[in-house]
Design a protein around this motif. Structure first.
Motif, short mmCIF file in Angstrom:
data_model
loop_
_atom_site.label_atom_id
_atom_site.label_comp_id
_atom_site.label_asym_id
_atom_site.label_seq_id
_atom_site.Cartn_x
_atom_site.Cartn_y
_atom_site.Cartn_z
N ALA A 39 41.53 59.08 18.07
CA ALA A 39 42.10 58.63 19.34
C ALA A 39 42.54 59.81 20.19
N HIS A 40 43.12 60.83 19.56
CA HIS A 40 43.54 62.01 20.31
C HIS A 40 42.34 62.77 20.85
N PRO A 167 59.64 70.33 16.31
CA PRO A 167 58.20 70.30 16.03
C PRO A 167 57.80 71.17 14.84
N ARG A 168 58.44 72.31 14.68
CA ARG A 168 58.11 73.18 13.54
C ARG A 168 58.49 72.54 12.22
N ALA A 226 50.59 65.45 23.12
CA ALA A 226 50.34 64.14 22.51
C ALA A 226 51.66 63.38 22.37
N ARG A 227 51.53 62.09 22.18
CA ARG A 227 52.71 61.26 21.98
C ARG A 227 52.98 61.07 20.49
N GLY A 228 54.06 60.35 20.19
CA GLY A 228 54.37 60.04 18.81
C GLY A 228 54.86 61.26 18.06
N ILE A 233 53.56 69.23 19.33
CA ILE A 233 52.72 69.86 18.30
C ILE A 233 51.27 69.94 18.75
N LEU A 234 50.73 68.83 19.23
CA LEU A 234 49.33 68.75 19.64
C LEU A 234 49.24 68.69 21.16
N HIS A 235 48.41 69.55 21.76
CA HIS A 235 48.35 69.66 23.21
C HIS A 235 46.91 69.69 23.70
N THR A 236 46.74 69.24 24.93
CA THR A 236 45.45 69.35 25.62
C THR A 236 45.69 70.16 26.90
N VAL A 237 44.96 71.25 27.02
CA VAL A 237 45.11 72.15 28.17
C VAL A 237 43.79 72.21 28.93
N ALA A 238 43.83 71.97 30.22
CA ALA A 238 42.64 72.00 31.06
C ALA A 238 42.75 73.12 32.07
#
Length: 243
Positions: A39-40, A167-168, A226-228, A233-238
């Motif tokens: 999903a991510h 997050p760590r 990301a959510r949840g 922790i999890l990222h999307t970079v454009a």
């Protein structure tokens, strides 16, 4: 082919492709235990879809066994997708699956591109879980930029811990209690996933990652988390290659 030194206790980035070769046949089973993984990937692929039109030519850099390729096909209208990965084993697993004629795969380190099998320009590059694992992230970004057409989009989807302690702690807890034990149980070897835990802790923070893209000549850099439980922790970079 690079091999992992016998008895190596700590995996280096230079040996990551060989480690993925070793883990390739069980990789899909392991990531399938993460209910948000696919999903991510689709969510990140939608960022690509929002920047290109029908029939876009897309490079799936670090395609692995093809999960990111599948995510691109799920959200893009009639794309041409070229998947490339430094792990021959992962590429072989991807190539065994059923794909439309507009999808093909090649075995090559991203930093060695272009090759006779993979040439630009591309309308977009999708780099999921790639940048953290290459020996020289800056050289990789320069190589990816040169493969893009002017104005083309790069979407980086990866773990990048914020500077906050939570997050760590969450990342360490999940790796220690879920990811590493699951790898040991399903693959019999947890070395790659112990590297995963360490590599994320040592990789860029989101601001550092954004600055790295700007230093490589990308513009219009933006990102979301990301959510949840993977927030922070999890990222999307454009970002875009300048015209």
């Amino acid at each position: 082919m690079t091999t992992i030194p016998a008895g190596a206790a700590v995996l280096s980035r230079h040996h990551v492709p060989a480690a993925f070769d070793h883990a390739a046949d069980g990789y899909d089973r392991l990531v399938g235990l993460n209910p948000g993984y696919h999903a991510h990937l689709r969510s990140a692929a939608r960022v690509v879809a929002g920047a290109v039109g029908p029939g876009a030519r897309v490079l799936d850099a670090g395609c692995g066994t093809g999960a990111s390729t599948r995510a691109l096909l799920a959200v893009l209208p009639d794309p041409e997708v070229v998947g490339v990965d430094a792990s021959a084993g992962m590429v072989a697993e991807a190539a065994r699956k059923t794909w439309p004629s507009t999808v093909r795969f090649a075995h090559a380190p991203v930093d060695s591109l272009p090759t006779s099998a993979v040439r630009g320009p591309f309308d977009a590059v999708f780099a999921a879980y790639l940048l953290r694992n290459v020996p020289d992230p800056d050289a990789t970004l320069l190589a990816l930029r040169e493969l893009l057409r002017p104005g083309g989009v790069l979407v980086v989807h990866d773990y990048a811990l914020t500077g906050h302690v939570v997050p760590r702690l969450v990342w360490t807890a999940v790796c220690g209690s879920v990811i590493v034990p699951a790898a040991r149980m399903t693959a019999g070897d947890s070395q790659l996933y112990r590297y995963l835990w360490r590599s994320v802790r040592e990789f860029d923070s989101p601001p550092r990652l954004r600055n790295r893209l700007r230093a490589a000549g990308f513009t219009a850099v933006r990102h979301h988390s990301a959510r949840g439980w993977q927030r922070g922790i999890l990222h999307t970079v454009a970002a875009r290659r300048a015209r």
